[in-house]
Design a protein around this motif. Structure first.
Motif, PDB file in Angstrom:
ATOM      1  N   SER A  55      74.788 122.378 -70.523  1.00 15.15           N
ATOM      2  CA  SER A  55      75.436 122.320 -71.834  1.00 15.15           C
ATOM      3  C   SER A  55      74.394 121.850 -72.849  1.00 15.15           C
ATOM      4  O   SER A  55      73.325 121.352 -72.485  1.00 15.15           O
ATOM      5  CB  SER A  55      76.603 121.342 -71.804  1.00 15.15           C
ATOM      6  N   LEU A  56      74.730 121.970 -74.111  1.00 13.28           N
ATOM      7  CA  LEU A  56      73.840 121.481 -75.154  1.00 13.28           C
ATOM      8  C   LEU A  56      73.616 119.979 -74.991  1.00 13.28           C
ATOM      9  O   LEU A  56      72.493 119.492 -75.129  1.00 13.28           O
ATOM     10  CB  LEU A  56      74.412 121.790 -76.545  1.00 13.28           C
ATOM     11  N   VAL A  57      74.654 119.243 -74.655  1.00 10.45           N
ATOM     12  CA  VAL A  57      74.540 117.788 -74.464  1.00 10.45           C
ATOM     13  C   VAL A  57      73.550 117.471 -73.341  1.00 10.45           C
ATOM     14  O   VAL A  57      72.696 116.590 -73.488  1.00 10.45           O
ATOM     15  CB  VAL A  57      75.924 117.154 -74.187  1.00 10.45           C
ATOM     16  N   GLU A  58      73.633 118.205 -72.225  1.00 10.62           N
ATOM     17  CA  GLU A  58      72.711 117.963 -71.113  1.00 10.62           C
ATOM     18  C   GLU A  58      71.267 118.258 -71.522  1.00 10.62           C
ATOM     19  O   GLU A  58      70.346 117.499 -71.180  1.00 10.62           O
ATOM     20  CB  GLU A  58      73.083 118.817 -69.894  1.00 10.62           C
ATOM     21  N   ARG A  99      53.466 123.283 -81.216  1.00 12.76           N
ATOM     22  CA  ARG A  99      54.704 122.525 -80.995  1.00 12.76           C
ATOM     23  C   ARG A  99      54.929 121.549 -82.144  1.00 12.76           C
ATOM     24  O   ARG A  99      56.038 121.451 -82.679  1.00 12.76           O
ATOM     25  CB  ARG A  99      54.614 121.774 -79.675  1.00 12.76           C
ATOM     26  N   ILE A 100      53.894 120.832 -82.528  1.00 15.89           N
ATOM     27  CA  ILE A 100      54.040 119.870 -83.622  1.00 15.89           C
ATOM     28  C   ILE A 100      54.389 120.589 -84.913  1.00 15.89           C
ATOM     29  O   ILE A 100      55.304 120.177 -85.639  1.00 15.89           O
ATOM     30  CB  ILE A 100      52.773 119.008 -83.772  1.00 15.89           C
ATOM     31  N   GLU A 101      53.687 121.675 -85.205  1.00 12.80           N
ATOM     32  CA  GLU A 101      53.962 122.418 -86.433  1.00 12.80           C
ATOM     33  C   GLU A 101      55.395 122.941 -86.473  1.00 12.80           C
ATOM     34  O   GLU A 101      56.046 122.890 -87.508  1.00 12.80           O
ATOM     35  CB  GLU A 101      52.975 123.583 -86.572  1.00 12.80           C
ATOM     36  N   LYS A 102      55.880 123.414 -85.326  1.00 13.05           N
ATOM     37  CA  LYS A 102      57.223 123.986 -85.286  1.00 13.05           C
ATOM     38  C   LYS A 102      58.304 122.909 -85.363  1.00 13.05           C
ATOM     39  O   LYS A 102      59.294 123.060 -86.072  1.00 13.05           O
ATOM     40  CB  LYS A 102      57.388 124.801 -84.006  1.00 13.05           C
ATOM     41  N   GLN A 103      58.117 121.805 -84.625  1.00 12.45           N
ATOM     42  CA  GLN A 103      59.155 120.783 -84.566  1.00 12.45           C
ATOM     43  C   GLN A 103      59.076 119.773 -85.710  1.00 12.45           C
ATOM     44  O   GLN A 103      60.077 119.152 -86.041  1.00 12.45           O
ATOM     45  CB  GLN A 103      59.104 120.056 -83.228  1.00 12.45           C
ATOM     46  N   THR A 114      65.346 113.118 -84.257  1.00 12.95           N
ATOM     47  CA  THR A 114      66.188 114.084 -84.970  1.00 12.95           C
ATOM     48  C   THR A 114      65.564 115.472 -84.938  1.00 12.95           C
ATOM     49  O   THR A 114      66.257 116.468 -84.730  1.00 12.95           O
ATOM     50  CB  THR A 114      66.409 113.625 -86.429  1.00 12.95           C
ATOM     51  N   GLU A 115      64.245 115.539 -85.135  1.00 14.56           N
ATOM     52  CA  GLU A 115      63.556 116.830 -85.111  1.00 14.56           C
ATOM     53  C   GLU A 115      63.591 117.448 -83.708  1.00 14.56           C
ATOM     54  O   GLU A 115      63.770 118.659 -83.564  1.00 14.56           O
ATOM     55  CB  GLU A 115      62.108 116.676 -85.597  1.00 14.56           C
ATOM     56  N   VAL A 120      65.907 121.394 -79.898  1.00 14.38           N
ATOM     57  CA  VAL A 120      66.653 121.656 -78.665  1.00 14.38           C
ATOM     58  C   VAL A 120      67.891 122.500 -78.969  1.00 14.38           C
ATOM     59  O   VAL A 120      68.203 123.440 -78.239  1.00 14.38           O
ATOM     60  CB  VAL A 120      67.038 120.340 -77.947  1.00 14.38           C
ATOM     61  N   SER A 121      68.586 122.178 -80.053  1.00 14.82           N
ATOM     62  CA  SER A 121      69.771 122.958 -80.431  1.00 14.82           C
ATOM     63  C   SER A 121      69.412 124.413 -80.703  1.00 14.82           C
ATOM     64  O   SER A 121      70.112 125.334 -80.250  1.00 14.82           O
ATOM     65  CB  SER A 121      70.439 122.355 -81.672  1.00 14.82           C
ATOM     66  N   ALA A 122      68.330 124.632 -81.413  1.00 15.10           N
ATOM     67  CA  ALA A 122      67.891 126.003 -81.703  1.00 15.10           C
ATOM     68  C   ALA A 122      67.474 126.717 -80.417  1.00 15.10           C
ATOM     69  O   ALA A 122      67.806 127.900 -80.216  1.00 15.10           O
ATOM     70  CB  ALA A 122      66.731 125.982 -82.700  1.00 15.10           C
ATOM     71  N   HIS A 123      66.783 126.009 -79.543  1.00 14.59           N
ATOM     72  CA  HIS A 123      66.346 126.579 -78.263  1.00 14.59           C
ATOM     73  C   HIS A 123      67.570 126.939 -77.409  1.00 14.59           C
ATOM     74  O   HIS A 123      67.619 128.004 -76.792  1.00 14.59           O
ATOM     75  CB  HIS A 123      65.440 125.573 -77.550  1.00 14.59           C
ATOM     76  N   PHE A 124      68.544 126.054 -77.388  1.00 17.49           N
ATOM     77  CA  PHE A 124      69.783 126.296 -76.631  1.00 17.49           C
ATOM     78  C   PHE A 124      70.454 127.575 -77.128  1.00 17.49           C
ATOM     79  O   PHE A 124      70.877 128.412 -76.339  1.00 17.49           O
ATOM     80  CB  PHE A 124      70.730 125.101 -76.771  1.00 17.49           C
TER      81      PHE A 124
END
Length: 158
Positions: A55-58, A99-103, A114-115, A120-124
């Motif tokens: 799940s997104l939470v996991e 990774r740093i530039e994207k996140q 928060t970032e 993670v939400s976008a990746h999910f």
């Protein structure tokens, strides 16, 4: 050199080349299996309720756990140095700058919790192919296969 010796030498060279190809393909297959095992172990670790899906939470809890482990100075941010140290400890590849530039959405040179959660939400959302709110192993493999075909390799968000 007579005809028998010449033919025997050619046969020996062909056999050696064939054997070399077998060894190379077995090595590549073994590396692929090791990568799959690593992804499966990572998936199993994040699947805290052991229902066979994430799940997104996991996923966010897993990312937060990795974030906390990498945040060595405990200031609530990840710097390039902290991320690099964590990657070296795991023996992972280096895609640090991208990774740093994207996140790092606020462009302050470090990544906040928060970032990470937003990434993670976008990746999910990208991984959840059937949009049922749960990512199964086959969805992750499918996405990884598509990325590999594009030459991007696998990627982990943490």
């Amino acid at each position: 050199m007579n005809l028998f010796t010449t033919q025997f030498s050619r046969l020996g060279v062909a056999a050696a080349l064939g054997f070399s190809l077998v060894l190379v393909s077995q090595s590549a297959f073994a590396k692929g299996n090791q990568a799959d095992k690593g992804h499966q172990q990572h998936f199993a670790q994040m699947d805290t309720n052991k229902d066979g899906g994430l799940s997104l939470v996991e996923m966010q809890q897993g990312a937060l756990s990795r974030f906390t482990a990498q945040d060595t100075n405990k200031d609530g941010f990840l710097t390039a140095e902290e991320i690099q140290a964590g990657k070296k400890a795991k023996g992972a590849g280096n895609h640090l700058q991208k990774r740093i530039e994207k996140q790092d959405t606020n462009k302050d040179g470090k990544i906040s919790k928060t970032e990470v959660q937003a990434a993670v939400s976008a990746h999910f959302t990208r991984l959840d192919a059937n949009k049922d709110g749960v990512i199964k192993v086959d969805e992750m493999k499918s996405r990884r296969g598509k990325r590999s075909k594009k030459g991007k390799g696998s990627k982990q968000v943490s």
